[in-house]
Design an enzyme around this catalytic site. Structure first.
Site, PDB file in Angstrom:
ATOM      1  N   GLU A   1      67.665 103.817  42.179  1.00 14.47           N
ATOM      2  CA  GLU A   1      66.631 104.475  42.882  1.00 14.47           C
ATOM      3  C   GLU A   1      66.103 105.316  41.853  1.00 14.47           C
ATOM      4  O   GLU A   1      64.921 106.000  42.095  1.00 14.47           O
ATOM      5  CB  GLU A   1      67.447 105.283  44.102  1.00 14.47           C
ATOM      6  CG  GLU A   1      67.506 104.561  45.076  1.00 14.47           C
ATOM      7  CD  GLU A   1      67.665 105.290  46.362  1.00 14.47           C
ATOM      8  OE1 GLU A   1      67.914 104.826  47.368  1.00 14.47           O
ATOM      9  OE2 GLU A   1      68.210 106.606  46.330  1.00 14.47           O
TER      10      GLU A   1
ATOM     11  N   HIS B   1      86.243  85.715  35.671  1.00 15.85           N
ATOM     12  CA  HIS B   1      86.373  84.340  36.014  1.00 15.85           C
ATOM     13  C   HIS B   1      85.260  83.917  37.075  1.00 15.85           C
ATOM     14  O   HIS B   1      85.393  82.872  37.663  1.00 15.85           O
ATOM     15  CB  HIS B   1      87.700  84.359  36.859  1.00 15.85           C
ATOM     16  CG  HIS B   1      89.188  84.313  35.992  1.00 15.85           C
ATOM     17  ND1 HIS B   1      89.652  83.652  35.425  1.00 15.85           N
ATOM     18  CD2 HIS B   1      89.418  85.715  35.341  1.00 15.85           C
ATOM     19  CE1 HIS B   1      90.434  83.820  34.522  1.00 15.85           C
ATOM     20  NE2 HIS B   1      90.484  85.233  34.538  1.00 15.85           N
TER      21      HIS B   1
ATOM     22  N   LYS C   1      61.802  99.953  55.955  1.00 14.10           N
ATOM     23  CA  LYS C   1      61.728 100.756  57.254  1.00 14.10           C
ATOM     24  C   LYS C   1      60.620 100.740  58.123  1.00 14.10           C
ATOM     25  O   LYS C   1      60.959 100.256  59.395  1.00 14.10           O
ATOM     26  CB  LYS C   1      62.132 102.023  56.948  1.00 14.10           C
ATOM     27  CG  LYS C   1      63.548 102.569  56.212  1.00 14.10           C
ATOM     28  CD  LYS C   1      63.479 104.013  55.928  1.00 14.10           C
ATOM     29  CE  LYS C   1      64.845 104.352  54.935  1.00 14.10           C
ATOM     30  NZ  LYS C   1      64.943 105.834  54.911  1.00 14.10           N
TER      31      LYS C   1
END
Length: 445
Positions: free
Chosen positions: A287, A308, A422
């Site tokens: 951010e 792995h 949003k």
């Protein structure tokens, strides 16, 4: 004291090229100290560790004790910076199997409001049906969709199960001082509340009540956490010479690597308990730096587990990455590899060795292999998993992030990009006030 080693980046960049950042780092430090840089309304974290009063800590501890005395489960409702810092510290310091221990020394800590998974929330409410639970509602606005939705469910269930008076006792708000839905609700219902400072952004808020209250409820020493952070605040101060300042060196090194085509930083740990420290770090740097069409992409892996899965890509994939390894010097327990007469697994050569010694050699071998494969490596060593050391680590990353963002030329304290999803979500849900956006987005579907 935590230490930083950047020697395994040389060969990809030079010591001289890192040192050349000294003047830029000094300017960035001065901008932070004087409040003359971008985002200067959000610098309250900078000297927070050294300014937290004993009275404030005592208030947090007293409230934590009320929750500890009256709850077997405490839900931390928050998203992003409103919960990641607390979870990072709690997970790093907790017994890995605390859920399964019959005798618990603290309430079980559960997290909600960080997703909108219906199954998750349903299963949580089912789990809580016969539990004495409380809620720490962490939201500056009180209208963040994920957290507000979860809190609406939890508030009702707590009141229904425990009664209004007990709910009033075991629901705590951490929110804005004066405004917002969470503040209005706290005042109306009479909840104990703590303030999120206006000048501290969510991802820098772990040393405010946002992080300190849940950490105290979980049974950890918040005073030592703050002391560790204050120790690192001093070690990374603007008056500390560049060559002795770990935050300055880390910020300069990662920016020089970025300038040389290393676009992805992978934070590595060889300790499973540090998984959520990595999650917190990803938000802090993602951010703060990912804007203006630039920024290092923060990724994280848990080794040796992810060797792995991601190990192949890191070893031989595109050479646009560098690694920063967090190494824990001293583990908290001792466990030796036993001898086995049949030795079918061929591990008797390890008999008598500490498991941590095997882990440390896996760490060293991996670092050497990745450097040989073209991946620059930095290494951060923390003395142990303790409140003091974790406090040091958190502040180190915060201070380096502020410096690094200014070196990159961005505002490290805003996050305008998070509003895009949003706006679309509210339009799709037909939220009042989004009628025009709703029409536009429906036309695209």
């Amino acid at each position: 004291m935590i230490s930083l080693n950047i020697e395994k980046t040389f060969g990809f960049i030079s010591k001289e090229s890192v040192s050349a950042y000294e003047a830029q780092v000094k300017a960035a430090q001065e901008a932070l100290e004087n409040g003359t840089g971008k985002g200067n309304d959000f610098l309250g974290w900078l000297h927070l560790p050294s300014s937290i009063s004993k009275e404030h800590l005592a208030d947090l501890k007293a409230t934590a004790q009320v929750l500890r005395d009256n709850c077997e489960v405490v839900i931390v409702a928050g998203i992003g910076g409103s919960y990641l810092g607390a979870r990072a510290v709690i997970e790093a310091l907790s017994n890995s199997f605390t859920w399964l221990q019959e005798k618990k020394t603290a309430p079980v800590m559960i997290y909600a409001g960080h997703n909108i998974g219906e199954d998750y929330l349903y299963e949580l409410t089912e789990f809580l049906k016969d539990k004495k639970f409380g809620v720490i509602n962490i939201s500056k606005s009180g209208t963040t969709t994920e957290t507000a939705l979860a809190f609406r469910l939890l508030k009702k269930q707590c009141e229904d199960q425990r009664g209004k008076e007990m709910a009033k006792k075991v629901i705590v708000a951490v929110t804005d001082a004066k405004k917002g839905a969470a503040r209005v609700t706290a005042d109306k219902e009479g909840y104990k509340s703590f303030i999120i400072p206006d000048n501290v952004g969510g991802r820098f808020s772990v040393l405010t009540p946002v992080g300190l209250l849940p950490i105290a409820v979980a049974g950890f020493d918040i005073e030592q956490l703050v002391n560790g952070a204050a120790d690192m605040e001093k070690a990374c101060g603007a008056d500390v010479p560049f060559a002795e300042n770990p935050a300055a060196i880390y910020a300069a090194t990662r920016n020089e690597l970025y300038k040389n085509g290393k676009k992805i930083e992978i934070l590595v740990n060889f300790c499973p308990k540090l998984h959520y420290v990595s999650e917190w770090w990803k938000q802090l740097y993602g951010e703060s730096e990912g804007k203006d069409n630039k920024g290092i992409f923060p990724a994280a892996v848990d080794f040796s587990t992810d060797l792995h899965s991601m190990g192949q890509w890191i070893q031989e994939g595109e050479r646009t990455i560098f690694e920063t390894v967090i190494s824990v010097d001293k583990v908290n327990h001792k466990l030796e590899v036993p001898s086995d007469e049949a030795n079918l697994d061929g591990l008797n050569f390890l008999a008598g060795k500490r498991v941590d010694e095997v882990n440390k050699m896996a760490e060293l071998g991996t670092q050497l292999a990745h450097v040989d494969g073209g991946v620059p490596n930095m290494r951060i060593v923390i003395p142990e998993l303790s409140e003091f050391s974790i406090g040091q680590l958190l502040y180190f990353f915060e201070k380096a992030c502020g410096i690094s963002g200014y070196l990159l030329g961005v505002n490290p304290f805003n996050q305008p990009g998070v509003e895009a999803y949003k706006k679309n979500m509210f339009a799709l849900l037909n939220k009042p006030g989004y009628e025009e956006e709703s029409k536009a987005i429906q036309a695209r579907l």
